[in-house]
Design a protein around this motif. Sequence first.
Motif, PDB file in Angstrom:
ATOM      1  N   GLU A 226      31.291  42.706  46.875  1.00 50.04           N
ATOM      2  CA  GLU A 226      30.745  41.322  47.427  1.00 50.04           C
ATOM      3  C   GLU A 226      32.092  40.214  46.378  1.00 50.04           C
ATOM      4  O   GLU A 226      32.187  39.625  47.068  1.00 50.04           O
ATOM      5  CB  GLU A 226      29.485  41.132  47.060  1.00 50.04           C
TER       6      GLU A 226
ATOM      7  N   VAL B 156      34.023  38.014  49.010  1.00 50.81           N
ATOM      8  CA  VAL B 156      34.012  36.422  47.996  1.00 50.81           C
ATOM      9  C   VAL B 156      35.735  36.125  47.798  1.00 50.81           C
ATOM     10  O   VAL B 156      36.168  34.956  48.175  1.00 50.81           O
ATOM     11  CB  VAL B 156      33.697  36.114  46.750  1.00 50.81           C
TER      12      VAL B 156
ATOM     13  N   GLU C 192      37.027  35.330  51.326  1.00 52.42           N
ATOM     14  CA  GLU C 192      36.598  34.388  51.404  1.00 52.42           C
ATOM     15  C   GLU C 192      37.531  32.752  50.848  1.00 52.42           C
ATOM     16  O   GLU C 192      37.828  31.872  51.368  1.00 52.42           O
ATOM     17  CB  GLU C 192      35.228  34.022  51.007  1.00 52.42           C
TER      18      GLU C 192
END
Length: 470
Positions: free
Chosen positions: A244, A248, A251
């Motif tokens: 994850e 992140v 992003e």
Amino acid sequence: MSRLPQWVGGLGAGLTRIAQRLEDQRRRAEAAAAETDPEELRRAERTDGSRVPHDGPYPDGRASGAPQDAPHQPANSVPAPPAYAPAVAPRPDPVAAVPWGVRVAAEAGWRLLVLAGTIWVLAKAITSIQLVVLAFVAALLITALLQPTVAWLKRRGVPRGLATALTFIAGFVIMGLVGWFVVWQVQDNIDSVSSRIQEGITELKGWLLKSPFHVTEDQINHIAKNLQDAVGANTQAITSAGLEGVTVVLEVLTGILLAMFTTLFLLYDGRRIWNWVLKLVPSAAREGVAGAGPRAWRTLTAYVRGTVIVALIDAIFIGIGIYFLDVPLAVPLAVFIFLFAFVPLVGAVVSGALACVVALVTQGVFASLMVLAVVLAVQQIEGHILQPFILGRAVRVHPLAVILSVAAGGLIAGIGGAVVAVPLVAVTNTVVGYLRSYSREQALRMTPPPHGATALDIAPTPPKGADPQD
């Protein structure tokens, strides 16, 4: 002579027939008028005592056995109540039957429901496109920081495109160098910091064994073993968290690129974009919005510029104090203090606590207390001197509003929401204040000018002894 009486009798009979025809025509006209006004028909019948001829089967023209004196009624009409019937009071209007307080509460209640629903839908929309919204808001903040430089270069004769390009490149290069410097300092000092952390843990273990808390070595080893077991049992969760983390990072990179392009276009063509936005506003409210926009932008510019100056002063002085106390990672900690200063109240607490923890595990309790004293002193100077002097009254927001806005922004959008919450509240405060003043001014313009005694009361009175003609 024998024919003269016969001729006179025929003449009289002819005159009688003519008079009868005229009387019949008069009665037909009165009957036609009585169809719309039954009272007129009864008045005509009472005057001459005769009846208007009808086509009913009865001699007086009635179609049924109803009484002769019954007034003429249309087919679908409801007869009026008799005179001896008791009077019935009309029912009150339902609106008038509801108490005033209940009506006010209902009016305010449905408006609050509509407002809450609008805010909820807006929050859901922002959450669904959170990356785009945060990138745009970050671009607005960066543009507010860099736009004065573009304006300064344009006043010096530099073309708009060249001034925008120079400011854009220089600004993002400086930000990139600061980020690279932080990463380089952390990597360069990570080994020494980790060894000092281990030494600090050993010293903390010895202090706990000698402390009055009566902690035994078996208890400390048991706690350490539980921590190791927890880490081993949650290896899969840690791995998924790492995956994850990669998402992140992607992003964040996407948001940075989007913010960079948005900043470039806002610096180059911000005024034209604002004029296009004004065309979307209804014409009745366009003048007020056009006046509120520049004031909101000045507030945002003052906030960003003042926050950068205050954060820079905090980072420099706290960093110097950490450096002289021989705490490792003094420069990276100073940079973290600078970045966390953009989150009011909460950022100062987090960055100060981080510096105190690093000093505690590396230099001991005394160094940690000294770092805490330095952080508190600098933050007191910031809150009572720097912020009122640099930010000024234009962007002053009540501390309760700051705390609530930071908490709400953090719940909605994490760290990014906490960063943009306070400038959003400051801008909203400026816009609402201007629109209130603007609406009051428009109401005064629409008020008719005073006249008569009122005009004399508010008219300027010349001083005593002055000539009224002057």
